[in-house]
Design a protein around this motif. Sequence first.
Motif, mmCIF file in Angstrom:
data_model
loop_
_atom_site.group_PDB
_atom_site.id
_atom_site.type_symbol
_atom_site.label_atom_id
_atom_site.label_comp_id
_atom_site.label_asym_id
_atom_site.label_seq_id
_atom_site.Cartn_x
_atom_site.Cartn_y
_atom_site.Cartn_z
ATOM 1 N N GLY A 99 0.835 -1.194 0.000
ATOM 2 C CA GLY A 99 0.000 0.000 0.000
ATOM 3 C C GLY A 99 0.866 1.238 0.000
ATOM 4 O O GLY A 99 2.093 1.162 -0.140
ATOM 5 N N LYS A 100 0.222 2.387 0.155
ATOM 6 C CA LYS A 100 0.959 3.644 0.096
ATOM 7 C C LYS A 100 1.869 3.826 1.313
ATOM 8 O O LYS A 100 1.779 3.097 2.290
ATOM 9 C CB LYS A 100 -0.020 4.819 0.014
ATOM 10 C CG LYS A 100 -0.902 4.981 1.236
ATOM 11 C CD LYS A 100 -1.843 6.157 1.055
ATOM 12 C CE LYS A 100 -2.725 6.345 2.291
ATOM 13 N NZ LYS A 100 -3.633 7.503 2.153
ATOM 14 N N THR A 125 -4.655 0.335 -8.709
ATOM 15 C CA THR A 125 -4.560 1.755 -8.377
ATOM 16 C C THR A 125 -3.209 2.271 -8.846
ATOM 17 O O THR A 125 -2.173 1.664 -8.546
ATOM 18 C CB THR A 125 -4.676 1.989 -6.855
ATOM 19 O OG1 THR A 125 -5.957 1.538 -6.408
ATOM 20 C CG2 THR A 125 -4.518 3.467 -6.514
ATOM 21 N N ALA A 126 -3.196 3.358 -9.593
ATOM 22 C CA ALA A 126 -1.931 3.923 -10.066
ATOM 23 C C ALA A 126 -1.083 4.364 -8.886
ATOM 24 O O ALA A 126 -1.589 4.842 -7.870
ATOM 25 C CB ALA A 126 -2.201 5.102 -10.985
ATOM 26 N N THR A 148 4.219 9.102 -11.976
ATOM 27 C CA THR A 148 3.038 8.248 -11.799
ATOM 28 C C THR A 148 3.252 6.928 -12.538
ATOM 29 O O THR A 148 3.733 6.911 -13.673
ATOM 30 C CB THR A 148 1.781 8.938 -12.342
ATOM 31 O OG1 THR A 148 1.580 10.158 -11.636
ATOM 32 C CG2 THR A 148 0.554 8.051 -12.160
ATOM 33 N N LEU A 149 2.889 5.826 -11.877
ATOM 34 C CA LEU A 149 2.976 4.506 -12.502
ATOM 35 C C LEU A 149 1.575 4.049 -12.878
ATOM 36 O O LEU A 149 0.685 4.029 -12.016
ATOM 37 C CB LEU A 149 3.602 3.493 -11.536
ATOM 38 C CG LEU A 149 4.939 3.864 -10.911
ATOM 39 C CD1 LEU A 149 5.405 2.748 -9.972
ATOM 40 C CD2 LEU A 149 5.990 4.118 -11.985
ATOM 41 N N PRO A 150 1.341 3.688 -14.132
ATOM 42 C CA PRO A 150 0.005 3.251 -14.542
ATOM 43 C C PRO A 150 -0.461 2.033 -13.748
ATOM 44 O O PRO A 150 0.338 1.181 -13.348
ATOM 45 C CB PRO A 150 0.193 2.898 -16.025
ATOM 46 C CG PRO A 150 1.416 3.640 -16.442
ATOM 47 C CD PRO A 150 2.309 3.683 -15.245
ATOM 48 N N ALA A 151 -1.756 1.971 -13.508
ATOM 49 C CA ALA A 151 -2.330 0.842 -12.787
ATOM 50 C C ALA A 151 -2.118 -0.456 -13.558
ATOM 51 O O ALA A 151 -2.011 -0.475 -14.786
ATOM 52 C CB ALA A 151 -3.819 1.075 -12.565
ATOM 53 N N TYR A 187 3.651 -0.281 -4.738
ATOM 54 C CA TYR A 187 4.344 -0.578 -5.993
ATOM 55 C C TYR A 187 5.300 -1.752 -5.857
ATOM 56 O O TYR A 187 5.647 -2.165 -4.743
ATOM 57 C CB TYR A 187 5.104 0.646 -6.491
ATOM 58 C CG TYR A 187 6.292 1.062 -5.632
ATOM 59 C CD1 TYR A 187 7.596 0.712 -5.976
ATOM 60 C CD2 TYR A 187 6.112 1.838 -4.484
ATOM 61 C CE1 TYR A 187 8.681 1.098 -5.196
ATOM 62 C CE2 TYR A 187 7.192 2.242 -3.712
ATOM 63 C CZ TYR A 187 8.474 1.868 -4.072
ATOM 64 O OH TYR A 187 9.543 2.256 -3.304
ATOM 65 N N ARG A 188 5.703 -2.261 -6.985
ATOM 66 C CA ARG A 188 6.730 -3.300 -7.069
ATOM 67 C C ARG A 188 8.030 -2.668 -7.560
ATOM 68 O O ARG A 188 8.000 -1.737 -8.363
ATOM 69 C CB ARG A 188 6.325 -4.398 -8.049
ATOM 70 C CG ARG A 188 5.230 -5.315 -7.558
ATOM 71 C CD ARG A 188 4.991 -6.468 -8.528
ATOM 72 N NE ARG A 188 4.250 -7.527 -7.875
ATOM 73 C CZ ARG A 188 4.145 -8.775 -8.348
ATOM 74 N NH1 ARG A 188 4.726 -9.092 -9.495
ATOM 75 N NH2 ARG A 188 3.467 -9.687 -7.689
ATOM 76 N N ILE A 189 9.142 -3.222 -7.092
ATOM 77 C CA ILE A 189 10.434 -2.759 -7.576
ATOM 78 C C ILE A 189 11.302 -3.979 -7.874
ATOM 79 O O ILE A 189 11.389 -4.909 -7.070
ATOM 80 C CB ILE A 189 11.103 -1.807 -6.556
ATOM 81 C CG1 ILE A 189 12.455 -1.338 -7.071
ATOM 82 C CG2 ILE A 189 11.210 -2.447 -5.183
ATOM 83 C CD1 ILE A 189 13.012 -0.161 -6.295
ATOM 84 N N THR A 190 11.892 -3.971 -9.062
ATOM 85 C CA THR A 190 12.662 -5.134 -9.486
ATOM 86 C C THR A 190 14.145 -4.841 -9.703
ATOM 87 O O THR A 190 14.953 -5.762 -9.759
ATOM 88 C CB THR A 190 12.068 -5.727 -10.781
ATOM 89 O OG1 THR A 190 12.722 -6.963 -11.084
ATOM 90 C CG2 THR A 190 12.251 -4.781 -11.961
ATOM 91 N N LYS A 191 14.486 -3.540 -9.816
ATOM 92 C CA LYS A 191 15.898 -3.205 -10.055
ATOM 93 C C LYS A 191 16.195 -1.797 -9.554
ATOM 94 O O LYS A 191 15.353 -0.902 -9.660
ATOM 95 C CB LYS A 191 16.231 -3.295 -11.546
ATOM 96 C CG LYS A 191 17.700 -3.078 -11.896
ATOM 97 C CD LYS A 191 17.926 -3.070 -13.399
ATOM 98 C CE LYS A 191 17.612 -4.403 -14.036
ATOM 99 N NZ LYS A 191 17.921 -4.401 -15.492
#
Length: 235
Positions: A99-100, A125-126, A148-151, A187-191
């Motif tokens: 979540g935020k 949710t974006a 902003t990251l698209p949903a 959000y997700r973070i991969t790198k």
Amino acid sequence: MKKIFLFAAAAVAALTVNAKVIDFATVGTTISDWNVAGATLNAKESDEAKAKFVYDIKAEVVSETSLAAEPDVVFQLKNSADKAKAFVVYPGKCYEFGGKNGILIIKGTVANEVIKLTVAAKGTTASNFVDKDAVYPKNAVAVSTDLTLPAKSAGATGADEDGYIWKVLEYKSNGGDVEIKEFAGGYRITKIQIGADAQGIEDIEAAPKAEKFFRDGQLIIRKNGVEYNALGAQL
């Protein structure tokens, strides 16, 4: 001219050494590679067979998660109430704020270092990294103008097979500990890339390369149409 060649080579070497890339596809591949504090594993929601580890947090307790191999990169989360599924660790894949208000902390950065995050909104949710109070990011400035990251959306343009739309957000450090916060849906973070800008390396490597050949027993170096001997003197 010889000095110029040597300087360019040294610049490439320096950028390569100073740039750190933390790719969760290749580091943190087992849950034992992660240090989790201030959170409790949610056994019901987790699935070890799918390398999915879900954590709950208690009200007002600060949770911090990091890779054992990268202790200066910390995922921090605190909530005013108990929160189930607060975050998820996917070893060998990514970290996910559920979540935020998740804060990414990168400790001990150097002024003007580039920080690049490969991220995607975690759900429908974006995600939004813009702080209306202008507190975050701390000790850094956003270089990317669109934060902003698209949903998540299956079949959307640019989405992966699971519907995640990945973007690279870029920041520049002011030095010291940098804190980056998201304010909408998690959000997700991969790198994470910290240090020299990979584009800078590419620009140097993309410069016209010297052509070397022998003529009348003498080594000739041709660059940009101009010929030099082995000592760098123009012919």
